[in-house]
Design a protein around this motif. Structure first.
Motif, short mmCIF file in Angstrom:
data_model
loop_
_atom_site.label_atom_id
_atom_site.label_comp_id
_atom_site.label_asym_id
_atom_site.label_seq_id
_atom_site.Cartn_x
_atom_site.Cartn_y
_atom_site.Cartn_z
N ASP A 47 -23.80 0.41 38.13
CA ASP A 47 -24.86 0.94 37.25
C ASP A 47 -26.08 0.04 37.18
OD1 ASP A 47 -23.35 -0.80 35.71
OD2 ASP A 47 -22.52 0.77 34.43
N LEU A 48 -25.91 -1.27 37.41
CA LEU A 48 -27.09 -2.14 37.39
C LEU A 48 -28.04 -1.77 38.53
CD1 LEU A 48 -28.44 -4.48 35.85
CD2 LEU A 48 -27.55 -5.99 37.61
N ARG A 49 -27.47 -1.47 39.69
CA ARG A 49 -28.33 -1.08 40.82
C ARG A 49 -29.06 0.23 40.51
NH1 ARG A 49 -27.57 -2.33 46.59
NH2 ARG A 49 -28.84 -0.94 47.83
N ILE A 50 -28.33 1.17 39.90
CA ILE A 50 -28.97 2.46 39.54
C ILE A 50 -30.11 2.20 38.55
CG2 ILE A 50 -28.58 4.76 38.56
CD1 ILE A 50 -25.62 4.51 39.35
N THR A 59 -31.91 -10.31 41.23
CA THR A 59 -32.53 -10.75 42.49
C THR A 59 -31.77 -10.20 43.70
OG1 THR A 59 -33.24 -12.79 41.42
CG2 THR A 59 -33.28 -12.78 43.82
N ALA A 60 -30.43 -10.32 43.65
CA ALA A 60 -29.62 -9.87 44.79
C ALA A 60 -29.80 -8.37 45.02
CB ALA A 60 -28.15 -10.21 44.54
N ILE A 61 -29.87 -7.60 43.95
CA ILE A 61 -30.04 -6.14 44.11
C ILE A 61 -31.45 -5.82 44.65
CG2 ILE A 61 -30.19 -3.92 42.89
CD1 ILE A 61 -27.84 -4.96 41.11
N GLN A 63 -33.31 -7.63 46.43
CA GLN A 63 -33.42 -8.04 47.85
C GLN A 63 -32.74 -7.04 48.78
OE1 GLN A 63 -32.20 -12.19 48.27
NE2 GLN A 63 -34.34 -12.81 48.16
N SER A 64 -31.81 -6.25 48.24
CA SER A 64 -31.12 -5.30 49.12
C SER A 64 -31.81 -3.93 49.14
CB SER A 64 -29.66 -5.15 48.68
OG SER A 64 -29.60 -4.53 47.41
N LEU A 65 -32.89 -3.77 48.34
CA LEU A 65 -33.61 -2.49 48.35
C LEU A 65 -34.73 -2.57 49.40
CD1 LEU A 65 -33.92 -1.81 44.47
CD2 LEU A 65 -32.15 -1.01 46.05
N PRO A 66 -34.70 -1.67 50.39
CA PRO A 66 -35.65 -1.81 51.51
C PRO A 66 -37.12 -1.64 51.12
CG PRO A 66 -34.36 0.23 51.68
CD PRO A 66 -33.77 -0.55 50.55
N TYR A 67 -37.37 -0.99 49.98
CA TYR A 67 -38.75 -0.72 49.57
C TYR A 67 -39.24 -1.71 48.51
CZ TYR A 67 -35.55 1.79 46.55
OH TYR A 67 -34.48 2.11 45.76
N VAL A 68 -38.53 -2.84 48.38
CA VAL A 68 -38.90 -3.86 47.39
C VAL A 68 -38.97 -5.23 48.07
CG1 VAL A 68 -38.09 -5.09 45.31
CG2 VAL A 68 -37.83 -2.62 45.45
#
Ligand SMILES: NC(=O)c1ccc[n+]([C@@H]2O[C@H](COP(=O)([O-])OP(=O)(O)OC[C@H]3O[C@@H](n4cnc5c(N)ncnc54)[C@H](O)[C@@H]3O)[C@@H](O)[C@H]2O)c1
Length: 326
Positions: free
Chosen positions: A282-285, A19-21, A23-28
């Protein structure tokens, strides 16, 4: 481009980092989450400012894609619900707890673009470097692989009530090794293990052979004392006719020692480290790769078919362990 509408199902450790990742992606846009345990649902809704449903069904009507972060035995149920509503899914590993369950998922899957499996090591730069070396042929014919991944007893105490060390840790290694070896099938499997702290296997040594004769030796355990500097000990060594490759996958770079902690602790700098106010690693990737695949209607980097192969191998290891016990 319109924002991708996502949901996260299961709000434990992994559901929170997904969820935290997102929420930090501008296109999601995280449209909502689902969690049956009410105190956790309430706390999470307040912390992340999202609507948290008690179950996934209603949420699935409002999203393009979901992350499935429920306990392993509930992955299949949520994935099948998502397919029925034309929603694409990223599911945490393992895909399912049986090969037959994976087959059921594959049969219901509209096509390979609908499901990605979160084998995080496929997005680890250290593993990628190894993949590049292997793919180049620099090591020549591969004779042997030694791979190990162990946690401290604390993990066994927490998770060992519901799964074994091979399902929890070995599945990472098996998917990674099959991928590194270019999708070679593992044809022979044997294993020995011990049940020490939990009703399941706590320490397991597995030996395997691929279709073209590479020997694999895998060690998994959650038997290390909790006082160790890191709860993770992982890596692999690959030997071929022209050379070898050694990769340390243990947390190794940033050590903190305080009186309050009572010991030295090595911190995660690879999987989901906080940089500034956001989670990277790597989770963000992995999540970015999933979102990109959904947005472009493409087959994601870790397919359900590949993940099924890893489940088959772990199932064979567990069967070998049960026979050893009999
Ligand atoms: N990729 C990795 O490195 C990694 C690390 C740890 C765990 N995992 C995997 O992630 C998954 C989740 O692990 P975790 O450690 O976050 O577990 P957890 O127990 O911390 O969280 C699971 C959450 O799912 C909730 N839940 C239970 N039933 C549900 C349902 N029907 N619908 C929605 N939510 C439900 C639980 O209440 C709990 O909050 C597991 O499959 C695990 O194997 C992956």
């Amino acid at each position: 481009m319109e924002k991708l509408k996502v949901g996260v199902i299961g709000l434990g450790l992994m559901g929170e980092v997904h969820t935290a990742i997102y929420q930090s992606l501008p296109y999601v846009e995280v449209v909502g989450c689902a969690e049956p345990y009410r105190p956790r649902a309430k706390e999470f809704a307040e912390k992340y400012g999202v609507k948290v449903y008690a179950e996934p069904d209603t949420l699935l009507d409002h999203v393009d894609a979901i992350s499935v972060c429920t306990p392993d035995h509930l992955h299949k149920e949520v994935i099948l619900k998502a397919f029925a509503k034309n929603v694409k899914a990223l599911v945490e590993k393992p895909l399912d707890i049986t090969a037959a369950g994976c087959e059921e998922i594959l049969a219901a899957m509209p096509d390979e673009s609908y499901l990605m499996v979160g084998h995080i090591l496929r997005f680890d730069p250290r593993v990628w470097r190894a993949k590049q070396v292997l793919d180049s042929g620099e090591l020549g014919k591969i004779y042997s692989v030694n791979v190990w991944r162990s946690n401290s007893r604390a993990s066994g105490m927490k998770i060992g009530k519901r799964t074994s060390v091979t399902w929890f840790l070995g599945i990472h290694d098996i998917d990674m090794i099959i991928w590194l070896l270019g999708g070679k099938k593992i044809t022979k499997v044997s294993a020995m293990g011990k049940k020490i702290f939990t009703p399941f296997w706590d320490y397991v040594i597995s030996s395997m052979e691929t279709e073209d004769g590479t020997l694999i030796c895998m060690e998994n355990g959650w038997t290390m004392p909790i006082q160790r500097v890191t709860g993770l000990d992982a890596g692999f060594k690959i030997i071929g006719e022209k050379g070898m490759m050694e990769v340390n996958l243990t947390h190794a770079d940033a050590r903190v020692t305080t009186e309050e902690r009572g010991r030295s602790v090595l911190m995660d700098t690879f999987h989901w480290p906080m940089i500034g106010t956001e989670l990277y690693g790597d989770l963000r990737i992995e999540l970015e790769a999933f979102v990109k695949a959904v947005q472009s209607n493409a087959v994601p980097p870790v397919t359900a078919t590949e993940a099924t192969e890893a489940v088959r191998v772990i199932e064979r290891i567990e069967n070998a362990l049960d026979k050893q016990e009999a």
